[in-house]
Design an enzyme around this catalytic site. Sequence first.
Site, PDB file in Angstrom:
ATOM      1  N   LYS A 185     -11.191  26.539  10.310  1.00  0.00           N
ATOM      2  CA  LYS A 185     -12.557  26.043  10.181  1.00  0.00           C
ATOM      3  C   LYS A 185     -12.511  24.702   9.460  1.00  0.00           C
ATOM      4  O   LYS A 185     -11.921  24.584   8.384  1.00  0.00           O
ATOM      5  CB  LYS A 185     -13.417  27.024   9.381  1.00  0.00           C
ATOM      6  CG  LYS A 185     -14.901  26.929   9.680  1.00  0.00           C
ATOM      7  CD  LYS A 185     -15.214  27.474  11.065  1.00  0.00           C
ATOM      8  CE  LYS A 185     -16.686  27.806  11.241  1.00  0.00           C
ATOM      9  NZ  LYS A 185     -16.962  28.395  12.568  1.00  0.00           N
ATOM     10  N   THR A 222     -12.641  32.152  12.726  1.00  0.00           N
ATOM     11  CA  THR A 222     -12.866  30.971  11.880  1.00  0.00           C
ATOM     12  C   THR A 222     -14.134  31.140  11.057  1.00  0.00           C
ATOM     13  O   THR A 222     -14.242  30.572   9.961  1.00  0.00           O
ATOM     14  CB  THR A 222     -12.948  29.689  12.723  1.00  0.00           C
ATOM     15  OG1 THR A 222     -14.084  29.746  13.585  1.00  0.00           O
ATOM     16  CG2 THR A 222     -11.685  29.493  13.544  1.00  0.00           C
ATOM     17  N   ASP A 223     -15.084  31.924  11.550  1.00  0.00           N
ATOM     18  CA  ASP A 223     -16.283  32.196  10.759  1.00  0.00           C
ATOM     19  C   ASP A 223     -15.923  32.935   9.477  1.00  0.00           C
ATOM     20  O   ASP A 223     -16.549  32.729   8.433  1.00  0.00           O
ATOM     21  CB  ASP A 223     -17.289  32.994  11.584  1.00  0.00           C
ATOM     22  CG  ASP A 223     -18.641  33.119  10.898  1.00  0.00           C
ATOM     23  OD1 ASP A 223     -19.336  32.090  10.771  1.00  0.00           O
ATOM     24  OD2 ASP A 223     -18.980  34.234  10.465  1.00  0.00           O
ATOM     25  N   PHE A 239      -0.248 -16.496  -1.608  1.00  0.00           N
ATOM     26  CA  PHE A 239       0.421 -16.097  -0.362  1.00  0.00           C
ATOM     27  C   PHE A 239       0.965 -17.355   0.305  1.00  0.00           C
ATOM     28  O   PHE A 239       0.216 -18.157   0.864  1.00  0.00           O
ATOM     29  CB  PHE A 239      -0.545 -15.369   0.582  1.00  0.00           C
ATOM     30  CG  PHE A 239       0.156 -14.738   1.769  1.00  0.00           C
ATOM     31  CD1 PHE A 239       1.190 -13.840   1.586  1.00  0.00           C
ATOM     32  CD2 PHE A 239      -0.221 -15.064   3.057  1.00  0.00           C
ATOM     33  CE1 PHE A 239       1.840 -13.262   2.665  1.00  0.00           C
ATOM     34  CE2 PHE A 239       0.419 -14.493   4.154  1.00  0.00           C
ATOM     35  CZ  PHE A 239       1.448 -13.581   3.951  1.00  0.00           C
ATOM     36  N   ARG A 275      -5.975 -17.127  -4.410  1.00  0.00           N
ATOM     37  CA  ARG A 275      -6.822 -16.460  -3.428  1.00  0.00           C
ATOM     38  C   ARG A 275      -7.426 -15.197  -4.017  1.00  0.00           C
ATOM     39  O   ARG A 275      -6.973 -14.690  -5.054  1.00  0.00           O
ATOM     40  CB  ARG A 275      -6.019 -16.091  -2.181  1.00  0.00           C
ATOM     41  CG  ARG A 275      -4.960 -15.018  -2.413  1.00  0.00           C
ATOM     42  CD  ARG A 275      -4.359 -14.502  -1.119  1.00  0.00           C
ATOM     43  NE  ARG A 275      -3.371 -13.457  -1.366  1.00  0.00           N
ATOM     44  CZ  ARG A 275      -2.849 -12.678  -0.419  1.00  0.00           C
ATOM     45  NH1 ARG A 275      -3.222 -12.822   0.844  1.00  0.00           N
ATOM     46  NH2 ARG A 275      -1.941 -11.756  -0.708  1.00  0.00           N
ATOM     47  N   GLN A 319       2.063  -6.403  -0.537  1.00  0.00           N
ATOM     48  CA  GLN A 319       3.182  -5.454  -0.573  1.00  0.00           C
ATOM     49  C   GLN A 319       3.730  -5.314  -1.990  1.00  0.00           C
ATOM     50  O   GLN A 319       4.024  -4.204  -2.459  1.00  0.00           O
ATOM     51  CB  GLN A 319       4.300  -5.902   0.375  1.00  0.00           C
ATOM     52  CG  GLN A 319       3.981  -5.708   1.844  1.00  0.00           C
ATOM     53  CD  GLN A 319       3.355  -6.935   2.480  1.00  0.00           C
ATOM     54  OE1 GLN A 319       2.663  -7.702   1.807  1.00  0.00           O
ATOM     55  NE2 GLN A 319       3.585  -7.113   3.774  1.00  0.00           N
ATOM     56  N   ASN A 323      -5.977  -5.221   3.980  1.00  0.00           N
ATOM     57  CA  ASN A 323      -6.169  -6.473   3.258  1.00  0.00           C
ATOM     58  C   ASN A 323      -7.552  -7.007   3.603  1.00  0.00           C
ATOM     59  O   ASN A 323      -7.786  -7.486   4.713  1.00  0.00           O
ATOM     60  CB  ASN A 323      -5.084  -7.483   3.644  1.00  0.00           C
ATOM     61  CG  ASN A 323      -4.974  -8.616   2.643  1.00  0.00           C
ATOM     62  OD1 ASN A 323      -5.916  -8.905   1.919  1.00  0.00           O
ATOM     63  ND2 ASN A 323      -3.817  -9.267   2.614  1.00  0.00           N
ATOM     64  N   HIS A 330      -9.758  -9.548   3.778  1.00  0.00           N
ATOM     65  CA  HIS A 330      -9.598 -10.999   3.697  1.00  0.00           C
ATOM     66  C   HIS A 330     -10.880 -11.691   3.228  1.00  0.00           C
ATOM     67  O   HIS A 330     -11.991 -11.367   3.661  1.00  0.00           O
ATOM     68  CB  HIS A 330      -9.217 -11.559   5.071  1.00  0.00           C
ATOM     69  CG  HIS A 330      -7.942 -10.994   5.611  1.00  0.00           C
ATOM     70  ND1 HIS A 330      -6.735 -11.139   4.975  1.00  0.00           N
ATOM     71  CD2 HIS A 330      -7.686 -10.263   6.733  1.00  0.00           C
ATOM     72  CE1 HIS A 330      -5.788 -10.545   5.678  1.00  0.00           C
ATOM     73  NE2 HIS A 330      -6.339  -9.997   6.741  1.00  0.00           N
TER      74      HIS A 330
END
Length: 302
Positions: free
Chosen positions: A13, A58-59, A155, A172, A221, A247, A249
């Site tokens: 479930k 599942t109930d 970067f 940045r 990273q 990322n 941006h």
Amino acid sequence: MPTTVLGQNQYGKAECRVVKVVRDGTTHHIKDLNVSVSLSGEMDEVHYSGSNANVLPTDTTKNTVYAFAREHGIASAEEFAALLARHFVAGQEQIHRARVRVEEYAWDRIAATGHSFVRDGRETRLAQVAYDGEQLQVIAGLKDLTVLNSTGSEFWGYAKDRYTTLPETHDRILATDVSARWRYGWTGADGAPAPDWDAAYARARTHILDAFAETYSLSLQQTMYRMGSRVVEHDADIEEIRFSLPNKHHFLVDMEPFGLKNEPDAPGGPVYFAADRPYGLIEATILREGAEQLIPVDLTTL
């Protein structure tokens, strides 16, 4: 006709929404969970012949989730998941393995009352517990933890080819939505007490945030590795941690057509355009030395 056989399978479930209120006088406490249960074992016949003899409905699993919340309470996402997983394997001979996944949604108290709460844009806490009748595997984590550094990130020096247009930058914005999973070494098999799950989660979250804030980043990273290393190095119970970091941006808006400068050190501060897609997606697992990688590479399978 080709011959076929049944491969790996499970059923259960999914997404049982459970809100548990604990009333401590006029001060109330809320646990808000989304619980998914998956069971596997001797299920060949239901697939081959349609016999439901080994199928716990599942109930029933849904009802068990709610009954356990009432009877046992919810101390933590991990403990609640472990209780359920053990119950299904121990209670049904044909079930050999149970996996319980939990999402927990945080509510912050509104100070004026003991019973008023607000969802304040917090991350979602995650837990997955699997039990095979002997050992537990506990994976915890979080998703949608949005973080941003407005400077302290560069970067440059990256590989280039004829299609590279991205300019190098030495200042940045670095922003991401942290999705992380970490695996505990504790399995419950040797009688050792379980970790304090709430405290362990709080520590991991704090180390992730502190490492993000304190790392001068030359790449996402690098920042990610520092985040993971800090969690593993500061918590002996955690064997590995996996991140998936989009990322987010932020690009400097071109103000040249307006006769304006828009550099990171521009007087009054720069203006950025926040792009939602496409985005870079940075993923990795950081392990304790000698540990085995068990968290799936694709976190969406957790």
